[in-house]
Design an enzyme around this catalytic site. Structure first.
Site, PDB file in Angstrom:
ATOM      1  N   ARG A 171       0.828  -1.212   0.000  1.00 35.32           N
ATOM      2  CA  ARG A 171       0.000   0.000   0.000  1.00 35.32           C
ATOM      3  C   ARG A 171       0.864   1.266   0.000  1.00 35.32           C
ATOM      4  O   ARG A 171       0.661   2.175  -0.797  1.00 35.32           O
ATOM      5  CB  ARG A 171      -0.873   0.041   1.257  1.00 35.32           C
ATOM      6  N   ILE A 172       1.834   1.308   0.923  1.00 36.31           N
ATOM      7  CA  ILE A 172       2.619   2.542   1.065  1.00 36.31           C
ATOM      8  C   ILE A 172       3.543   2.719  -0.134  1.00 36.31           C
ATOM      9  O   ILE A 172       3.633   3.816  -0.708  1.00 36.31           O
ATOM     10  CB  ILE A 172       3.400   2.556   2.404  1.00 36.31           C
ATOM     11  N   ARG A 192       8.192  -9.093  -3.002  1.00 34.79           N
ATOM     12  CA  ARG A 192       8.151 -10.563  -2.933  1.00 34.79           C
ATOM     13  C   ARG A 192       7.462 -11.127  -4.169  1.00 34.79           C
ATOM     14  O   ARG A 192       7.843 -12.120  -4.726  1.00 34.79           O
ATOM     15  CB  ARG A 192       7.387 -11.009  -1.685  1.00 34.79           C
ATOM     16  N   THR A 252      11.236   5.017   5.507  1.00 30.34           N
ATOM     17  CA  THR A 252      10.127   5.393   6.401  1.00 30.34           C
ATOM     18  C   THR A 252       9.439   4.127   6.924  1.00 30.34           C
ATOM     19  O   THR A 252       8.304   4.192   7.374  1.00 30.34           O
ATOM     20  CB  THR A 252       9.080   6.253   5.654  1.00 30.34           C
ATOM     21  N   SER A 253      10.137   2.996   6.845  1.00 30.34           N
ATOM     22  CA  SER A 253       9.514   1.721   7.222  1.00 30.34           C
ATOM     23  C   SER A 253       9.966   1.302   8.621  1.00 30.34           C
ATOM     24  O   SER A 253       9.353   1.679   9.619  1.00 30.34           O
ATOM     25  CB  SER A 253       9.874   0.677   6.164  1.00 30.34           C
ATOM     26  N   ARG A 254      11.077   0.589   8.680  1.00 32.18           N
ATOM     27  CA  ARG A 254      11.662   0.197   9.956  1.00 32.18           C
ATOM     28  C   ARG A 254      13.178   0.220   9.809  1.00 32.18           C
ATOM     29  O   ARG A 254      13.722  -0.223   8.794  1.00 32.18           O
ATOM     30  CB  ARG A 254      11.227  -1.218  10.365  1.00 32.18           C
ATOM     31  N   GLU A 283      15.672   2.367  17.980  1.00 33.94           N
ATOM     32  CA  GLU A 283      14.908   3.526  18.451  1.00 33.94           C
ATOM     33  C   GLU A 283      14.606   3.421  19.936  1.00 33.94           C
ATOM     34  O   GLU A 283      14.327   2.323  20.411  1.00 33.94           O
ATOM     35  CB  GLU A 283      13.572   3.612  17.690  1.00 33.94           C
ATOM     36  N   HIS A 301      10.797   9.261  13.680  1.00 35.03           N
ATOM     37  CA  HIS A 301       9.718   8.312  13.369  1.00 35.03           C
ATOM     38  C   HIS A 301       8.350   9.019  13.348  1.00 35.03           C
ATOM     39  O   HIS A 301       7.467   8.738  14.165  1.00 35.03           O
ATOM     40  CB  HIS A 301       9.705   7.159  14.385  1.00 35.03           C
ATOM     41  N   GLY A 303       6.563   9.500  10.291  1.00 40.68           N
ATOM     42  CA  GLY A 303       5.958   9.298   8.979  1.00 40.68           C
ATOM     43  C   GLY A 303       4.437   9.290   8.998  1.00 40.68           C
ATOM     44  O   GLY A 303       3.790   9.797   8.088  1.00 40.68           O
TER      45      GLY A 303
HETATM   46  C1  DGY Z   1       3.279   1.856  12.278  1.00 48.67           C
HETATM   47  O1  DGY Z   1       2.070   1.951  12.453  1.00 48.67           O
HETATM   48  O2  DGY Z   1       3.842   0.776  12.264  1.00 48.67           O
HETATM   49  C2  DGY Z   1       4.044   3.089  12.071  1.00 48.67           C
HETATM   50  O3  DGY Z   1       5.405   2.854  11.973  1.00 48.67           O
HETATM   51  C3  DGY Z   1       3.763   4.114  13.144  1.00 48.67           C
HETATM   52  O4  DGY Z   1       4.262   5.299  12.645  1.00 48.67           O
END
Ligand code: DGY
Length: 339
Positions: A171-172, A192, A252-254, A283, A301, A303
């Site tokens: 989605r993102i 994937r 912007t993920s992890r 973090e 963090h 986003g």
């Molecule tokens: C999530 O919902 O996993 C986001 O990283 C929060 O910002």
């Protein structure tokens, strides 16, 4: 008169579930949760200690954690039999041991979909920031050292016409691609699974089965896949070395998807042009060596940090809990999809 068995069952059903919320949520969400459930809030919003989390899982029928709570096997082993649902406030569930939850018969839900657009906006903000040196310019002004316009000062790069490689076209990732098209970027992706033809056509996206090959040819890389055991350090030291020395990475993920030490080294040695990071491997700690670098933009963090998004997330949590408490399968179950 003693209540009949049927009355007892009805009363048991009518009893509101104990819901423990580990962090402060938007006011409207907390108010609604207090109306619907026997809700215990965290008024001062401190991240819960391990002992507090253990106490919470012992007491709660339903736990509402966030990404700042590590719900590991050890914590779940101490949960009371009454803990049946973990309704996570957030999309990422890498802080929850899903296998351990499944073993104990605990359902896990998350809040997908409602933070897509906000996170995609922030991804674009970071791409623009790094490529056009927005934060660097801002720092220059604040330093008091700006001596005025010059034909060769503060030169960044033109975004239009560059190649964007999206890692994780969910989605993102797709929302990022849609925006990026408007900025004249050509869209490439590694996922994937290859997207269906109509989705590729809509995004004008080129699929790369080989991540290595895509990395070596992109101008900008955007990390948009979730952190799972399979994506931990997906951008390893070896893979980071494949990038062009003009490339930019945005995450912007992890943080865990990138080997942060290796990224810091290649940024320091100017083996890539820059990075925009909204997330970090440990973090809230940020590698001090990253702080010292000028070619990286660092965000805390944020986003998905919009008021609208947080309320939507809270509403999803409420729907998941309510559906579950009413005896149905909640809509956003993650346990089966991610294992
Ligand atoms: C999530 O919902 O996993 C986001 O990283 C929060 O910002």
């Amino acid at each position: 008169m003693c209540p009949s068995e049927a009355d007892k069952k009805r009363m048991a059903r009518a009893k509101k579930p104990i819901v423990i919320v580990t962090r402060q949520l938007p006011d409207v969400i907390e108010t609604r949760m207090m109306e619907l459930f026997d809700t215990r809030l965290n008024d001062d919003d401190h991240p819960m200690t391990r002992d507090e989390l253990v106490a919470a899982v012992k007491t709660a029928d339903i736990l509402v954690p966030t990404l700042t709570d590590r719900i590991d096997k050890g914590i779940l082993a101490q949960a009371g039999d009454n803990l049946r649902l973990i309704a996570n406030f957030g999309t990422g569930v890498d802080h929850i041991d899903l296998a351990a939850a499944r073993e104990r018969g605990i359902t896990v839900t998350n809040t997908p979909g409602v933070l897509t657009e906000d996170t995609a906006d922030m991804t674009m903000a970071l791409i623009l920031d790094v490529v056009r040196r927005v934060s660097q310019g801002e720092r220059l002004i604040r330093s008091g050292e700006w001596s005025g316009w010059g034909p060769t000062t503060m030169l960044g790069h033109r975004l239009w016409g560059k190649r964007l490689g999206v890692i994780g076209m969910g989605r993102i990732g797709s929302a990022v691609a849609r925006r990026a098209k408007g900025f004249g970027l050509s869209i490439h992706y590694h996922n994937r699974r290859q997207l269906p033809e109509h989705a590729e056509q809509e995004l004008e996206a080129t699929y790369w089965e080989s991540l290595d090959q895509m990395l070596a040819r992109m101008d900008i890389i955007s990390v948009n896949c979730p952190h799972t055991p399979g994506t931990f350090h997906l951008l390893s030291a070896r893979r980071l070395k494949l990038l062009k020395n003009t490339a930019v990475i945005v995450n912007t993920s992890r943080g865990e998807v990138i080997d942060e030490q290796a990224l810091t080294r290649i940024l320091r040695d100017k083996q890539i042009a820059g990075a925009g990071l909204d997330v970090f491997e440990h973090e809230p700690a940020v590698n001090p060596k990253l702080l010292a670098l000028d070619n990286v933009t660092l965000l805390p963090h944020m986003g998905s940090a919009t008021i609208e998004g947080r309320i939507d997330m809270g509403e999803k949590v409420i729907i998941n809990i309510k559906t579950f408490a009413d005896g149905h399968k909640p809509p956003d179950r993650v346990i089966d999809t991610l294992l």
